[in-house]
Design an enzyme around this catalytic site. Sequence first.
Site, mmCIF file in Angstrom:
data_model
loop_
_atom_site.group_PDB
_atom_site.id
_atom_site.type_symbol
_atom_site.label_atom_id
_atom_site.label_comp_id
_atom_site.label_asym_id
_atom_site.label_seq_id
_atom_site.Cartn_x
_atom_site.Cartn_y
_atom_site.Cartn_z
ATOM 1 N N ARG A 38 -72.296 49.604 -23.188
ATOM 2 C CA ARG A 38 -73.757 49.464 -23.289
ATOM 3 C C ARG A 38 -74.491 50.735 -22.878
ATOM 4 O O ARG A 38 -75.538 51.054 -23.433
ATOM 5 C CB ARG A 38 -74.223 48.275 -22.453
ATOM 6 C CG ARG A 38 -73.859 46.978 -23.146
ATOM 7 C CD ARG A 38 -74.344 45.777 -22.405
ATOM 8 N NE ARG A 38 -74.339 44.626 -23.306
ATOM 9 C CZ ARG A 38 -74.441 43.374 -22.907
ATOM 10 N NH1 ARG A 38 -74.583 43.105 -21.626
ATOM 11 N NH2 ARG A 38 -74.443 42.398 -23.781
ATOM 12 N N LYS A 202 -68.101 26.411 -26.840
ATOM 13 C CA LYS A 202 -69.128 25.362 -26.834
ATOM 14 C C LYS A 202 -69.852 25.259 -28.163
ATOM 15 O O LYS A 202 -70.585 26.151 -28.562
ATOM 16 C CB LYS A 202 -70.138 25.641 -25.723
ATOM 17 C CG LYS A 202 -69.630 25.197 -24.365
ATOM 18 C CD LYS A 202 -70.613 25.557 -23.282
ATOM 19 C CE LYS A 202 -71.843 24.666 -23.308
ATOM 20 N NZ LYS A 202 -72.850 25.130 -22.351
ATOM 21 N N GLY A 340 -69.894 38.599 -26.617
ATOM 22 C CA GLY A 340 -69.181 39.311 -25.567
ATOM 23 C C GLY A 340 -67.675 39.118 -25.646
ATOM 24 O O GLY A 340 -66.904 40.086 -25.612
ATOM 25 N N GLY A 363 -76.000 36.966 -27.400
ATOM 26 C CA GLY A 363 -77.075 35.979 -27.444
ATOM 27 C C GLY A 363 -78.186 36.384 -28.399
ATOM 28 O O GLY A 363 -78.702 35.571 -29.161
HETATM 29 P P1 ADP Z 1 -68.572 34.938 -27.572
HETATM 30 O O1 ADP Z 1 -68.740 35.467 -26.178
HETATM 31 O O2 ADP Z 1 -67.823 35.876 -28.459
HETATM 32 O O3 ADP Z 1 -69.879 34.466 -28.164
HETATM 33 P P2 ADP Z 1 -67.912 32.303 -26.627
HETATM 34 O O4 ADP Z 1 -68.438 32.677 -25.281
HETATM 35 O O5 ADP Z 1 -68.679 31.341 -27.427
HETATM 36 O O6 ADP Z 1 -67.640 33.643 -27.472
HETATM 37 O O7 ADP Z 1 -66.458 31.669 -26.470
HETATM 38 C C1 ADP Z 1 -65.397 32.354 -25.873
HETATM 39 C C2 ADP Z 1 -64.487 31.415 -25.137
HETATM 40 O O8 ADP Z 1 -63.996 30.382 -25.970
HETATM 41 C C3 ADP Z 1 -63.261 32.149 -24.628
HETATM 42 O O9 ADP Z 1 -63.282 32.171 -23.213
HETATM 43 C C4 ADP Z 1 -62.080 31.323 -25.150
HETATM 44 O O10 ADP Z 1 -61.040 31.146 -24.207
HETATM 45 C C5 ADP Z 1 -62.732 30.001 -25.471
HETATM 46 N N1 ADP Z 1 -61.946 29.245 -26.444
HETATM 47 C C6 ADP Z 1 -61.600 29.608 -27.694
HETATM 48 N N2 ADP Z 1 -60.795 28.684 -28.250
HETATM 49 C C7 ADP Z 1 -60.604 27.705 -27.330
HETATM 50 C C8 ADP Z 1 -59.856 26.491 -27.305
HETATM 51 N N3 ADP Z 1 -59.129 26.099 -28.338
HETATM 52 N N4 ADP Z 1 -59.912 25.735 -26.171
HETATM 53 C C9 ADP Z 1 -60.650 26.139 -25.117
HETATM 54 N N5 ADP Z 1 -61.374 27.273 -25.074
HETATM 55 C C10 ADP Z 1 -61.354 28.056 -26.165
HETATM 56 MG MG MG Z 2 -69.006 34.454 -24.255
#
Ligand code: ADP
Ligand code: MG
Length: 384
Positions: A38, A202, A340, A363
Amino acid sequence: MKGIISLKDLSIHSKKVLMRVDFNVCQDEKGQITDDTRIKAALPSIRWVLEHGGALILMSHLGRPKEKLPKFSLSPVAERLSALLGKKVVLASDCGGEDSLRLSKVLKPGEVLLLENLRFNPAEEKPEKDPSFAKSLANLGDVYVDDAFGAAHRAHSSITEVPKYFGAQKGAGLLLAKEVEWLEKTLTNPGRPFLALVGGAKISSKLGVLKALSEKADEVLIGGAMAFTLLKARGFSVGDSLVEEDTALPTSKNLILPLDFVCEKGGEIKIFSHEIPAGWKGMDIGPTTLKLFDEKIAKAKTVLWNGPMGVFEDPRFAAGTREVAQAIVRSGAVSIVGGGDSIFAIQQAGLEDKFTHVSTGGGATLEYIEYGKLPGIEALRQQD
Ligand code: ADP
Ligand code: MG
């Protein structure tokens, strides 16, 4: 960006330029910066100001401090920035207070002052608590620039209130403009087929984005834990996988769900199709899914990706995310990645240079996709 002045068109010579940046870096327990992406991303705007005769006052938040604790100080950031620029960076001991004012008054063209963590003042996150906070920040500069794309979805004092004091003397930094241009171009006029890939944990936090993407993209490939919530709602058994109950789920026909999963039960690992037995937990997309996703990605002209395909932090469940990343790179499609954890995953795979655009704001990217605008961008618009 229409109706918004670019940093390149602002008159900054001999002016004090107050610039909001996103220096919310990752640190270890000792406070060492573990990822300075960043800071590096803000360098083009920083250098622009310094090379064009401006005196630069930078402001950022770091973490989520509840009170003014040393571990949330921007001091490691000042040091790193100074090393990257090869020039002194003065750190004010406050943010818009007496020290900031004193130091900004003596700041000369070509010099850099960094204010202390914006969130040490509660009015940063809650502007209504104290409008004088924004005013005291605005008071420091002649020109306002926002280059903090990663924070552009926040209606915080430094982002939406401070620019109100600058009239035509405000504009978008180079990073902010680049981020928005990529998103704008991808969402309004993508090369097709346009594929979106959405994963992560989520689903509730990404429902709006899923809906927006299913309307804009030709297909949306789903991975990560959110697949289980969707599969369960369609009557499949998902074992002990992570599911969110009671969410109003999207029903769009172009959502493509995984066909199989790498599952775990007490240290044992097995591949199951849609029907995951009780006790087993889906941790990553399986080989049949990877083959399907790979075929679709290979034909795509544009790929927008947010959210890992599995629990990539554990090497046993990292293959889905890594191989999808490789497939995107192989396809030669215009590729945009945000989020992230997603970015961390492609860095782990050594692929971050291979994507067309790696966004610095998770976000902010998601909110832009969902609503087509961001508070931080709207605050820069010139009234006509
Ligand atoms: P980003 O930061 O790229 O937007 P998110 O924060 O939405 O992504 O999600 C990332 C998290 O999702 C990671 O910590 C990963 O471990 C979790 N994740 C991915 N697949 C699964 C799964 N099948 N079961 C539980 N957690 C998961
Ligand atoms: Mg995340």
